[in-house]
Design a protein around this motif. Sequence first.
Motif, mmCIF file in Angstrom:
data_model
loop_
_atom_site.group_PDB
_atom_site.id
_atom_site.type_symbol
_atom_site.label_atom_id
_atom_site.label_comp_id
_atom_site.label_asym_id
_atom_site.label_seq_id
_atom_site.Cartn_x
_atom_site.Cartn_y
_atom_site.Cartn_z
ATOM 1 N N GLY A 113 -44.422 -10.081 -7.061
ATOM 2 C CA GLY A 113 -46.689 -9.252 -6.800
ATOM 3 C C GLY A 113 -46.316 -8.814 -4.546
ATOM 4 O O GLY A 113 -45.258 -9.016 -4.348
ATOM 5 N N SER A 115 -47.546 -10.951 -2.534
ATOM 6 C CA SER A 115 -47.332 -11.603 -1.587
ATOM 7 C C SER A 115 -45.598 -12.489 -1.537
ATOM 8 O O SER A 115 -45.125 -12.273 -0.461
ATOM 9 N N GLY A 116 -44.676 -12.387 -3.354
ATOM 10 C CA GLY A 116 -43.630 -12.277 -3.088
ATOM 11 C C GLY A 116 -42.748 -11.532 -2.306
ATOM 12 O O GLY A 116 -41.590 -11.554 -1.269
ATOM 13 N N LEU A 136 -37.484 -13.189 -8.706
ATOM 14 C CA LEU A 136 -38.082 -13.125 -9.774
ATOM 15 C C LEU A 136 -39.164 -13.075 -9.981
ATOM 16 O O LEU A 136 -39.902 -13.518 -9.273
ATOM 17 N N GLY A 143 -44.727 -5.708 -8.366
ATOM 18 C CA GLY A 143 -46.101 -5.397 -8.070
ATOM 19 C C GLY A 143 -46.669 -6.161 -8.142
ATOM 20 O O GLY A 143 -47.592 -6.195 -7.767
ATOM 21 N N GLY A 144 -46.464 -7.214 -9.348
ATOM 22 C CA GLY A 144 -48.019 -7.618 -9.901
ATOM 23 C C GLY A 144 -48.949 -7.495 -9.866
ATOM 24 O O GLY A 144 -48.872 -6.340 -11.040
ATOM 25 N N THR A 164 -54.301 -3.537 -8.853
ATOM 26 C CA THR A 164 -55.050 -3.578 -7.351
ATOM 27 C C THR A 164 -55.106 -1.805 -7.271
ATOM 28 O O THR A 164 -54.740 -1.276 -7.222
ATOM 29 N N VAL A 165 -56.712 -1.854 -6.661
ATOM 30 C CA VAL A 165 -57.124 -0.299 -6.239
ATOM 31 C C VAL A 165 -56.795 -0.045 -5.240
ATOM 32 O O VAL A 165 -56.375 1.002 -5.269
ATOM 33 N N SER A 166 -57.010 -1.033 -4.061
ATOM 34 C CA SER A 166 -57.659 0.140 -2.805
ATOM 35 C C SER A 166 -57.468 -1.465 -1.454
ATOM 36 O O SER A 166 -57.132 -2.441 -1.785
ATOM 37 N N ALA A 449 -44.595 -17.419 -4.801
ATOM 38 C CA ALA A 449 -45.721 -16.520 -4.769
ATOM 39 C C ALA A 449 -46.220 -16.147 -6.119
ATOM 40 O O ALA A 449 -46.651 -15.054 -6.167
ATOM 41 N N TRP A 451 -48.227 -17.615 -9.411
ATOM 42 C CA TRP A 451 -50.070 -18.102 -9.743
ATOM 43 C C TRP A 451 -49.544 -19.444 -9.609
ATOM 44 O O TRP A 451 -48.584 -20.083 -10.345
ATOM 45 N N TYR A 599 -57.397 -11.978 -10.613
ATOM 46 C CA TYR A 599 -58.295 -11.684 -9.635
ATOM 47 C C TYR A 599 -57.994 -14.128 -9.222
ATOM 48 O O TYR A 599 -58.480 -14.443 -9.990
ATOM 49 N N TYR A 640 -57.119 -10.630 -2.684
ATOM 50 C CA TYR A 640 -57.122 -9.641 -1.447
ATOM 51 C C TYR A 640 -55.583 -9.192 -1.044
ATOM 52 O O TYR A 640 -54.976 -10.012 -1.133
#
Length: 658
Positions: A113, A115-116, A136, A143-144, A164-166, A449, A451, A599, A640
Amino acid sequence: MTDLADGNRVRSRDRELGMHRHITRRDFLNGIAMGVGGTLASPWLGGLLAAQTPTPAAQDRPDYYPPTRTGMRGSHPGAFDVAHDLRDGTFWDKAGKPVETGEEYDLVVVGGGMSGLAAAYFYRKHAGASARILILDNHDDFGGHAKRNEFHLGGRMLLTNGGTVSIESPFPYSKEARGLLTELGVDPPALQKKYSGNGAFGGLGFGYFFDKDTFGAERLVTNAPGGFYGRQGSSGKWAEFLARTPLSAQAQQDIVRIEEAKTDYMEGVPQEQKKARLSKMSYKDFLLNVVKAHPDVIPFYQTHTHGLYGIGIDAVPALDCWAIYFPGFQGMGLDRVPSKGLTFTALGEVTPQEEFHFHFPDGNASIARMLVRSLVPASAPGKTAEDIVAAKMDYSQLDRTDSSVRIRLNSTAVLARHVGDPASAKKTEVVYAREQKAYSVRANGVVLACWNMVIPFLCPDLPAEQKEALHYGVKVPLVYTVVGLRNWAAFQKLGVRGVSCPGMYHTSMNLDQGPTMGEYKGAQSPDDPVLVHMLRTPCQPGLSAREQQRAGHYDLLATGFETFERNIRDQFARVLGSGGFDPARDIEAITVNRWPHGYAYEYNPLWDPEWPEGKRPCDIARRRFGRITIANSDAAAAAYTDQAIDQGYRAVQELLSS
Ligand SMILES: Cc1cc2nc3c(=O)[nH]c(=O)nc-3n(C[C@H](O)[C@H](O)[C@H](O)COP(=O)(O)OP(=O)(O)OC[C@H]3O[C@@H](n4cnc5c(N)ncnc54)[C@H](O)[C@@H]3O)c2cc1C
């Protein structure tokens, strides 16, 4: 009525709705994955398929392009079975001994995602282009939550966000998160100035759909005034709008009183005490017990918080609702300054802001794609924020032996441990499961990174206190359904671009507003194909926020695609039927972006204690463990993109300084 008559009635309604129509969604059966080549993709199947690992891996095949897949996406079938087996303690019996790949990396990142990907980016920036990094991810796409949905309808490519919108955040982006965007070529204020949302729908307004089961009569009421968070309604008056609804006279009067409130319901109470009281009662309780509104108003407001919180007004503090501009507080003299007792999201609403937001046509998937293009340059052409939008990525480039950064999809990490004593070990081992086999790689360090609630199962050696903290947050389940239509003539005829449906399966349906950008052009005329976004949050009012989240998670995993499809078709028929919409004729494609683990959990004053500084569960959960560090937006307890990036940065710094 007999069972037979019931069955006939259902079948006949199904035909009307077009359940028999072949649309672009049938790449699986009712939520059960059909793997490439038609084999069932449930990973283990008692080890029966264990010896049949196909080569090359699915992502290396020339036709591999997950953004165009429809049906059940998000947490798609096949993505989570391994993690659930790990949780249930059944994984290792099925998997057997991991295959030693002999692969050695400087860094393994678990979770592809935002973060990763950011962690990999920051690490490479520090260690140089030759740093060997493996990312991985258990999904078939990177993109998560920041996923791209790409449709091809009527000869036109239509894009939207599957999650994720924006680019937006309650607080200013940090130096690191902002710096990363700048290095990728993303300048949100400049992009916002150049490309705003789809102007083609400009003349259309918003409406409410009142369903019979919830409101006693079935009616679409257009030209809604005021609106609610994130929405702009028309400037009409509430009384006139409400008179057209099936709401009772008392409910109408009370809604006018709430929307146009002038009363200070806590007269004489000092400002801070008012806020403290409001932070400890739900918005529902505020309306019923403080405003003393009739209970009939509740169904009208109940789902207004779904999009932002994933739960209804029964579980969101009234103070948050004040901060995000819900009605009822106008006469209470509350100063818009940062106050205790607000969630992270709402605190941002009362903190001075700068203009720093932008919505790409596929949401923040564009940022994920730019990060991947930077990490693996052969994966996509171009180099700007504009040219990434229409670019087709080459997934076969993501995991090549000659690339220093490798992104391995469909790969669930099941173990991350030190080779030796965590206090002094120089090496780690990561085991992952892919296509019915377990594989082991080694690395100098690991960033988890993924969950955070998965981590105790991956790292059995973690201290008990840290494991407990990692389990605390329960991610918010939600669904972004995207429906591809032949055209938007019915919306045009009814004068709406969005409809709130508080009592229905999906609580809103909106024409996709993505901007025209670079080579990409969204729908322009009502005869053009278009995408419609629908929101569903499977929360369970009456329970605590975390219990609602848990219940919603199970609900989503137990609901097959057919149930979604029938509800979607039924909802379109009822809401837009008077505009000439025919679901059997007009629906071309359906993608259900299902996020049982959506979220990151934000702390909520109604349900969570107030912890001392540095003692929140996320503070304890993200502690470095030898050469294993912890990222993800969960580590900030804030859902976020900038938080995800910041946590990736911190995790890398901890590793580099260990
Ligand atoms: C529907 C939706 C809409 C959102 N809209 C916005 C928005 O508009 N703006 C905004 O800023 N934020 C938004 N968010 C929040 C979003 O979560 C963050 O912005 C950010 O994308 C989170 O990134 P992450 O890397 O922390 O987590 P994720 O995106 O969840 O990525 C973590 C990845 O790790 C993977 N993983 C988990 N376990 C394993 C394992 N064992 N092995 C391998 N991989 C694993 C997961 O499957 C996932 O792919 C939204 C979230 C959702 C769900």
